[in-house]
Write a protein that holds these residues in place. Structure first.
Motif, PDB file in Angstrom:
ATOM      1  N   THR A 238       0.810  -1.218   0.000  1.00 25.27           N
ATOM      2  CA  THR A 238       0.000   0.000   0.000  1.00 25.27           C
ATOM      3  C   THR A 238       0.845   1.271   0.000  1.00 25.27           C
ATOM      4  N   PHE A 239       2.098   1.158   0.341  1.00 26.34           N
ATOM      5  CA  PHE A 239       2.921   2.364   0.370  1.00 26.34           C
ATOM      6  C   PHE A 239       3.700   2.573  -0.928  1.00 26.34           C
ATOM      7  N   GLU A 241       4.722   3.869  -4.155  1.00 28.27           N
ATOM      8  CA  GLU A 241       4.273   4.980  -4.983  1.00 28.27           C
ATOM      9  C   GLU A 241       5.134   5.140  -6.218  1.00 28.27           C
ATOM     10  N   ASN A 262       0.000   1.942  -4.445  1.00 29.48           N
ATOM     11  CA  ASN A 262      -0.394   3.347  -4.531  1.00 29.48           C
ATOM     12  C   ASN A 262       0.220   3.993  -5.769  1.00 29.48           C
TER      13      ASN A 262
HETATM   14  C1  LIG Z   1      -1.407   6.921  -1.362  1.00 30.27           C
HETATM   15  O1  LIG Z   1      -1.192   8.133  -2.061  1.00 30.27           O
HETATM   16  C2  LIG Z   1      -2.055   9.189  -1.667  1.00 30.27           C
HETATM   17  C3  LIG Z   1      -1.790  10.370  -2.555  1.00 30.27           C
HETATM   18  O2  LIG Z   1      -0.519  10.351  -3.103  1.00 30.27           O
HETATM   19  C4  LIG Z   1      -1.815   9.514  -0.196  1.00 30.27           C
HETATM   20  O3  LIG Z   1      -2.713  10.518   0.209  1.00 30.27           O
HETATM   21  C5  LIG Z   1      -2.063   8.265   0.619  1.00 30.27           C
HETATM   22  O4  LIG Z   1      -1.772   8.517   1.972  1.00 30.27           O
HETATM   23  C6  LIG Z   1      -1.199   7.133   0.117  1.00 30.27           C
HETATM   24  N1  LIG Z   1      -1.541   5.923   0.835  1.00 30.27           N
HETATM   25  C7  LIG Z   1      -0.648   5.225   1.491  1.00 30.27           C
HETATM   26  C8  LIG Z   1      -1.154   4.006   2.173  1.00 30.27           C
HETATM   27  O5  LIG Z   1       0.526   5.558   1.530  1.00 30.27           O
END
Ligand SMILES: *[C@@H]1O[C@H](CO)[C@@H](O)[C@H](O)[C@H]1NC(C)=O
Ligand SMILES: *[C@@H]1O[C@H](CO)[C@@H](O)[C@H](O)[C@H]1NC(C)=O
Ligand SMILES: *[C@@H]1O[C@H](CO)[C@@H](O)[C@H](O)[C@H]1NC(C)=O
Ligand SMILES: *[C@@H]1O[C@H](CO)[C@@H](O)[C@H](O)[C@H]1NC(C)=O
Ligand SMILES: *[C@@H]1O[C@H](CO)[C@@H](O)[C@H](O)[C@H]1NC(C)=O
Ligand SMILES: *[C@@H]1O[C@H](CO)[C@@H](O)[C@H](O)[C@H]1NC(C)=O
Ligand SMILES: *[C@@H]1O[C@H](CO)[C@@H](O)[C@H](O)[C@H]1NC(C)=O
Ligand SMILES: *[C@@H]1O[C@H](CO)[C@@H](O)[C@H](O)[C@H]1NC(C)=O
Ligand SMILES: *[C@@H]1O[C@H](CO)[C@@H](O)[C@H](O)[C@H]1NC(C)=O
Ligand SMILES: *[C@@H]1O[C@H](CO)[C@@H](O)[C@H](O)[C@H]1NC(C)=O
Length: 605
Positions: A238-239, A241, A262
């Motif tokens: 989930t983290f 990006e 994400n």
């Molecule tokens: C996923 O990305 C969004 C926007 O970039 C952010 O607000 C959110 O906290 C992120 N989720 C995690 C689990 O990191």
């Protein structure tokens, strides 16, 4: 006759069987509460509330099932007297300690299941000499660390399950010796990195599944040494990006899944090297747009799944390069259309899922309609969400006769075509209107006098507002010229011209400094467009004149500046240089290159 004979045979068969059972039982024995099947030398003590290895297990036993009991600890030499064991199941006990030597003498052991126990640490030496082990399952324990050399003798291990532990760290040489490992699963751990060095021993690895991990980015060449890897699954990070462009370097994958992360865009650069990829699953990532050329190099890709990803736009040529695509699954997104022009060729497509999208049934979907008898929709018909008259109708329900009544587009038409000419002062904000009607709603872009495309995504001083208005903040003399508005949709395009003249201001300092700090030439990189329009002579003359005025204006301004400066400062300095950079049309001006910037050196008195 027959039945008679059978009947007479029965007693003797029974007796024989009983004898056989008794003799085997005597030779092999069977632990009190367990069930034994001598023919396959199996002893089944599943769920028998045992708190230790029971007595009476025959020494010839090959399969021993001790799962779901209450065993707490495995002592050295625990299985010393069962050297023939091939499969040992100790899952779902409460084992918290395994002493080194517990599995001594089990040279034939092939499968060892320790899933679902209370292990925190497996000391080095526990798996020593288990040369024939092919499957080891230590998942669902509480293991925090994998120690160096703990698997070193397991050359024949093919599958290792390490899922659902509290793993925080995999020691660099933990996987040393696992030369035959084909499949590795690591899931639900608290790992925050996977080091390249620890994976580097797994040179035979073919399948790697990494699920539910807290890793936030894929590092540079993370999997570099896994040259045999064919299938990589990254699920529920989930983290995650970002996937570094070189993350998959060194890999030659045929199957890749990156799901439930994400990621907000297709990792184009990282995919570039995976030219043998045949299967790609990017489902359930918040990817809103598939950009042009996202899969450019995946020439062998056959299956692409981007399900439930909030997709709103699949850009023109988004699937270019996918010459062998057979299956596309973009179901459950927010797509209003899927144009044929997104594909290299739709002729290879056999299965298409675009259901559960708010589809606008206009000319852009005609290609699907024309193939509705041959395409496989996997049992899920695409359904029209608009126009209202056919809302809720499945694509396949339309008879050929009425197709051209509905699946049509209307060419854009720009409203209010009176010529706009604006004369502005330097530093002023300027806007030109351009509204167009059409079906589907036309996209409006503007082209600057320098033939740069200005879109709603442009950064810098010029941008296009949602309703099509061109906005230029802090107009500069060099902004003067003819602007072209282009309204396009699937039905065609319409164009319209507007001219701008920016006058050099008397107070040149007014908003100029503000503009210079905000507007950054190098980071402003708009796509250059090559127009297909034939500009009329008047437009060309006007633009040329504008260009001359721009240049003269700057030179004049410099002289003015010099004059003012010399009056104010007196004769302290007598060397002064003025720089005037020409805007280059093709590419960024190279600072050192000739022609990029030209210097005027002037001497004063
Ligand atoms: C996923 O990305 C969004 C926007 O970039 C952010 O607000 C959110 O906290 C992120 N989720 C995690 C689990 O990191
Ligand atoms: C492993 O098993 C094979 C047969 O499957 C056997 O020949 C070999 O001796 C075994 N290895 C050891 C170390 O016992
Ligand atoms: C691992 O993560 C789980 C859930 O996030 C948490 O309950 C557990 O305490 C963590 N374990 C360690 C050793 O940090
Ligand atoms: C990559 O894998 C394919 C088969 O999956 C194979 O044909 C090809 O030779 C491999 N390429 C390299 C560079 O190993
Ligand atoms: C793609 O990944 C999702 C999420 O992991 C999974 O549910 C789905 O089954 C995968 N698709 C295929 C065709 O395997
Ligand atoms: C498309 O994706 C959905 C959801 O993952 C899955 O259930 C379905 O099987 C996929 N269809 C095909 C043809 O792969
Ligand atoms: C506009 O449409 C014409 C044909 O109607 C076409 O030749 C031209 O390429 C289109 N221009 C753009 C920018 O789409
Ligand atoms: C300079 O810019 C500011 C806002 O950035 C604006 O309020 C002001 O009117 C501008 N001055 C001139 C002379 O245009
Ligand atoms: C322009 O942007 C580049 C990189 O984005 C930066 O290095 C440079 O300092 C910026 N220049 C100004 C004047 O802001
Ligand atoms: C501008 O874009 C072109 C083409 O995409 C690229 O070659 C060039 O490096 C870019 N320049 C800058 C400063 O980003």
């Amino acid at each position: 006759m027959m039945s008679n004979k059978m009947a007479s045979c029965w007693p003797s068969i029974l007796v024989f069987n009983l004898l056989l059972l008794c003799s085997e039982e005597n030779a092999l024995g069977c632990p009190a509460r367990c069930e034994c099947t001598p023919q396959i030398r199996s002893v089944d003590c599943h769920r028998k509330r045992l708190s230790a290895i029971p007595d009476g297990i025959p020494s010839e036993t090959k399969l021993l099932d001790l799962s779901k009991n209450r065993i707490r600890c495995l002592n050295p030499g625990e299985f010393l007297f069962f050297p023939r064991l091939e499969e040992l199941d100790l899952s779902e006990n409460v084992i918290s300690v395994i002493e080194p030597g517990a599995f001594a003498n089990l040279f034939w052991l092939q499968t060892l299941k320790l899933k679902g126990n209370q292990l925190k640490l497996i000391p080095a030496g526990v798996f020593n000499k288990l040369c024939n082990l092919t499957l080891l399952d230590i998942s669902e324990n509480k293991i925090v660390i994998l120690l160096d050399f703990m698997f070193q003798d397991l050359q024949n291990l093919k599958s290792l399950e390490v899922g659902d532990n509290e793993l925080l760290y995999i020691s660099q040489k933990a996987f040393f010796g696992l030369v035959g490992l084909e499949q590795l699963t690591i899931e639900k751990c608290n790992l925050t990195t996977i080091s390249t060095d620890s994976l580097s021993y797994l040179q035979g690895l073919e399948i790697l599944k990494l699920c539910h991990l807290g890793i936030s980015n894929l590092e540079d060449q993370n999997f570099r040494k896994l040259s045999s890897l064919k299938q990589l699954e990254i699920d529920s990070w989930t983290f995650l990006e970002d996937v570094c462009p070189t993350a998959f370097q060194g890999l030659n994958l045929t199957s890749l899944s990156i799901t439930y992360t994400n990621l907000t865009s297709v990792p184009v650069a990282a995919l570039k090297s995976l030219t043998y990829l045949e299967y790609l699953n990017l489902s359930y990532n918040p990817i809103r747009i598939i950009q042009r050329g996202s899969f450019r190099d995946l020439v062998r890709l056959r299956e692409l799944h981007i399900v439930g990803a909030f997709l709103t736009v699949v850009e023109l040529q988004a699937f270019y390069g996918l010459r062998q695509i057979r299956l596309l699954n973009v179901s459950n997104n927010l797509l209003s259309t899927l144009g044929e022009n997104s594909f290299q060729s739709v002729n290879t497509l056999e299965t298409l899922r675009v259901d559960a999208n708010p589809l606008a049934c206009d000319c852009r979907l005609l290609w699907i309609l024309q193939r509705r008898k041959t395409l496989n929709f996997d049992g899920h018909q695409p359904v029209c969400a608009s126009p209202v008259e056919i809302q809720g109708n499945a694509l396949c329900d339309f008879p050929d006769s009425i197709l051209f009544e509905y699946f049509t587009c209307q060419k854009p038409k720009i409203r209010d075509r009176k010529l706009q000419h604006i004369i502005a002062h330097e530093g002023q904000a300027v806007s030109f209107h351009c509204k167009a009607d059409g079906e589907p709603v036309p996209l409006i872009v503007w082209v600057s006098p320098q033939r740069r495309m200005i879109t709603s995504r442009s950064v810098g001083r010029s941008t296009v507002l949602p309703e099509g208005t061109l906005e230029i903040r802090y107009a500069q003399v060099q902004d003067s010229g003819t602007y072209i508005c282009i309204a396009t949709n699937a039905g065609g395009n319409d164009t319209y011209f507007a001219t701008l003249t920016v006058k050099g201001d008397n107070s040149p300092y007014s908003n100029r400094t503000l503009y210079l700090s905000e507007y950054n030439e190098t980071s402003h990189n708009d796509t250059h467009v090559f127009l297909k329009f034939t500009l009329d002579l008047k437009t060309i003359l006007v633009s040329t004149a504008m260009g001359c005025i721009t240049f003269l204006g700057v030179v004049l301004f410099c002289f003015l500046l010099l004059f003012v400066w010399s009056r104010g400062r007196g004769q302290h300095k007598n060397n002064f240089s003025v720089e005037y950079s020409f805007r280059k049309v093709d590419g960024p001006a190279s600072a050192a290159g000739q022609g990029g910037a030209r210097k005027f050196n002037m001497k004063m008195i």
